[in-house]
Design a protein around this motif. Structure first.
Motif, mmCIF file in Angstrom:
data_model
loop_
_atom_site.group_PDB
_atom_site.id
_atom_site.type_symbol
_atom_site.label_atom_id
_atom_site.label_comp_id
_atom_site.label_asym_id
_atom_site.label_seq_id
_atom_site.Cartn_x
_atom_site.Cartn_y
_atom_site.Cartn_z
ATOM 1 N N PHE A 207 0.827 -1.212 0.000
ATOM 2 C CA PHE A 207 0.000 0.000 0.000
ATOM 3 C C PHE A 207 0.860 1.261 0.000
ATOM 4 N N ARG A 208 2.150 1.086 -0.311
ATOM 5 C CA ARG A 208 3.036 2.230 -0.451
ATOM 6 C C ARG A 208 3.809 2.108 -1.750
ATOM 7 N N ALA A 209 4.013 3.262 -2.382
ATOM 8 C CA ALA A 209 4.770 3.292 -3.623
ATOM 9 C C ALA A 209 5.612 4.556 -3.648
ATOM 10 N N VAL A 210 6.192 4.859 -4.828
ATOM 11 C CA VAL A 210 7.087 6.000 -4.936
ATOM 12 C C VAL A 210 6.391 7.312 -4.602
ATOM 13 N N THR A 211 5.082 7.401 -4.869
ATOM 14 C CA THR A 211 4.332 8.619 -4.539
ATOM 15 C C THR A 211 4.287 8.835 -3.035
ATOM 16 N N ASP A 212 4.112 7.750 -2.292
ATOM 17 C CA ASP A 212 4.040 7.866 -0.831
ATOM 18 C C ASP A 212 5.381 8.291 -0.251
ATOM 19 N N GLN A 213 6.463 7.855 -0.883
ATOM 20 C CA GLN A 213 7.780 8.292 -0.439
ATOM 21 C C GLN A 213 7.946 9.795 -0.650
ATOM 22 N N ALA A 214 7.476 10.297 -1.799
ATOM 23 C CA ALA A 214 7.560 11.730 -2.084
ATOM 24 C C ALA A 214 6.707 12.534 -1.103
ATOM 25 N N LEU A 215 5.542 12.029 -0.776
ATOM 26 C CA LEU A 215 4.670 12.722 0.174
ATOM 27 C C LEU A 215 5.271 12.733 1.576
ATOM 28 N N SER A 216 5.874 11.606 1.972
ATOM 29 C CA SER A 216 6.428 11.524 3.321
ATOM 30 C C SER A 216 7.555 12.535 3.527
ATOM 31 N N GLU A 217 8.230 12.904 2.448
ATOM 32 C CA GLU A 217 9.327 13.866 2.550
ATOM 33 C C GLU A 217 8.823 15.273 2.889
ATOM 34 N N VAL A 218 7.519 15.518 2.665
ATOM 35 C CA VAL A 218 6.928 16.816 3.041
ATOM 36 C C VAL A 218 5.913 16.633 4.174
ATOM 37 N N GLY A 219 5.973 15.478 4.836
ATOM 38 C CA GLY A 219 5.143 15.233 6.014
ATOM 39 C C GLY A 219 3.689 14.932 5.721
ATOM 40 N N LEU A 220 3.388 14.367 4.540
ATOM 41 C CA LEU A 220 2.004 14.096 4.161
ATOM 42 C C LEU A 220 1.808 12.618 3.839
ATOM 43 N N THR A 221 0.537 12.203 3.873
ATOM 44 C CA THR A 221 0.156 10.857 3.453
ATOM 45 C C THR A 221 -1.093 10.955 2.591
ATOM 46 N N ARG A 222 -1.370 9.918 1.825
ATOM 47 C CA ARG A 222 -2.585 9.880 1.005
ATOM 48 C C ARG A 222 -3.425 8.661 1.399
ATOM 49 N N ARG A 223 -4.634 8.589 0.846
ATOM 50 C CA ARG A 223 -5.545 7.478 1.149
ATOM 51 C C ARG A 223 -5.445 6.430 0.045
ATOM 52 N N VAL A 224 -4.739 5.346 0.336
ATOM 53 C CA VAL A 224 -4.647 4.238 -0.617
ATOM 54 C C VAL A 224 -5.634 3.169 -0.162
#
Length: 297
Positions: A207-224
């Motif tokens: 449930f994590r991919a490269v997009t989630d890594q990019a978001l985590s670098e700015v302190g965010l998460t998405r709904r997968v």
């Protein structure tokens, strides 16, 4: 095997010509040898085979029964050897009958194999193509053992033991169904994180991919909310639900059932490479196939 070690290939060539000419002088002329050299060869051949091979007769030399038995197998063996050491002839796709085997994910099938297949059928209609599911951990072994001719994989993580050619660079876009109320324009980062996402997890269940890594670098998460193993199913999901996905741009190119916008987050793209083993690198047919694919994508 011991006899083979004793035989110079030139001796067998001499014997083949002698069995054709039945005359040492004419054989010497054909071979561009001196007559004494041919006589020396014949003496060595008699010693190796333990047989006179050719006996004097009223109209030249007559082959013995042993020589007659050698005549056709020897000619076939020399012809086979000649073909084996001859320079490669140019590859003619119109006359080709090869069966090629390539390893590709469903992404590689749609973005590389399919574009190449269209031209392949018209230019090389006698060939066949087998597409195997690409398993990254097996690609190097499959190529080494000749189980596959080519593999398509991201440059990152591709086996270093294989030759490679980068086919294209890919980027990610945000996609959802046509008319999706949240994709009429590019969403903000906050809106993006609140959307329900589907991702492709080739290994299954992630449930994590490269997009989630990019978001985590700015302190965010998405709904997968959905994880699937193949892009083909993602496209069906996107077209029939309100789920969205970050997908490679080529997967959704010219897909009128989907709405595509630029994502509000910077996600690194990737390179797609064609991989092959050193053993096939200079094969004319293989070279032609690689060039055809490279110019098709």
């Amino acid at each position: 095997m011991n006899n083979l070690r004793r035989i110079d290939i030139n001796l067998l060539v001499t014997l083949d010509v002698l069995l054709s000419e039945h005359n040492v002088t004419r054989a010497a002329q054909r071979l561009n040898f001196s007559q004494p050299s041919v006589s020396v060869h014949l003496a060595k051949l008699r010693d190796i085979f333990g047989d006179p091979l050719l006996l004097p007769g009223p109209r030249g030399m007559r082959p013995t029964a042993r020589a007659e038995a050698l005549r056709e197998p020897l000619r076939q063996a020399l012809e086979t050897l000649e073909r084996a050491v001859a320079p490669d002839s140019p590859f003619d796709p119109a006359e080709a009958s090869q069966t090629w085997r390539v390893a590709a994910s469903d992404y590689g099938e749609s973005t590389i194999v399919l574009p190449a297949l269209i031209g392949l059928r018209s230019v090389a209609p006698g060939t066949r193509l087998a597409v195997l599911e690409a398993t990254p951990s097996r690609i190097a072994r499959q190529a080494e053992q000749g189980e596959i001719d080519l593999a398509f994989h991201t440059s990152e993580g591709a086996p270093s033991s294989l030759r490679r050619r980068v086919l294209f660079k890919e980027r990610y876009v945000l996609a959802g169904r046509a008319g999706h109320p949240r994709l009429k324009r590019r969403p903000t980062l906050a809106q993006f994180c609140k959307l329900d996402h589907v991702i492709v997890s080739p290994d299954g269940g992630g449930f994590r991919a490269v997009t989630d890594q990019a978001l985590s670098e700015v302190g965010l998460t998405r709904r997968v909310v959905l994880s699937v193993p193949h892009f083909l199913f993602v496209l069906s999901v996107l077209a029939s639900t309100d789920l969205v996905a970050m997908v490679p741009s080529r997967v959704v190119r010219n897909n009128h059932a989907l709405q595509v916008v630029e994502p509000p987050v910077d996600v690194p793209g990737f390179e797609m490479a064609m991989l092959w083993h050193e053993r096939s690198h200079r094969d004319p047919a293989h070279e032609w196939l690689r060039e055809h694919i490279a110019h098709s994508v």
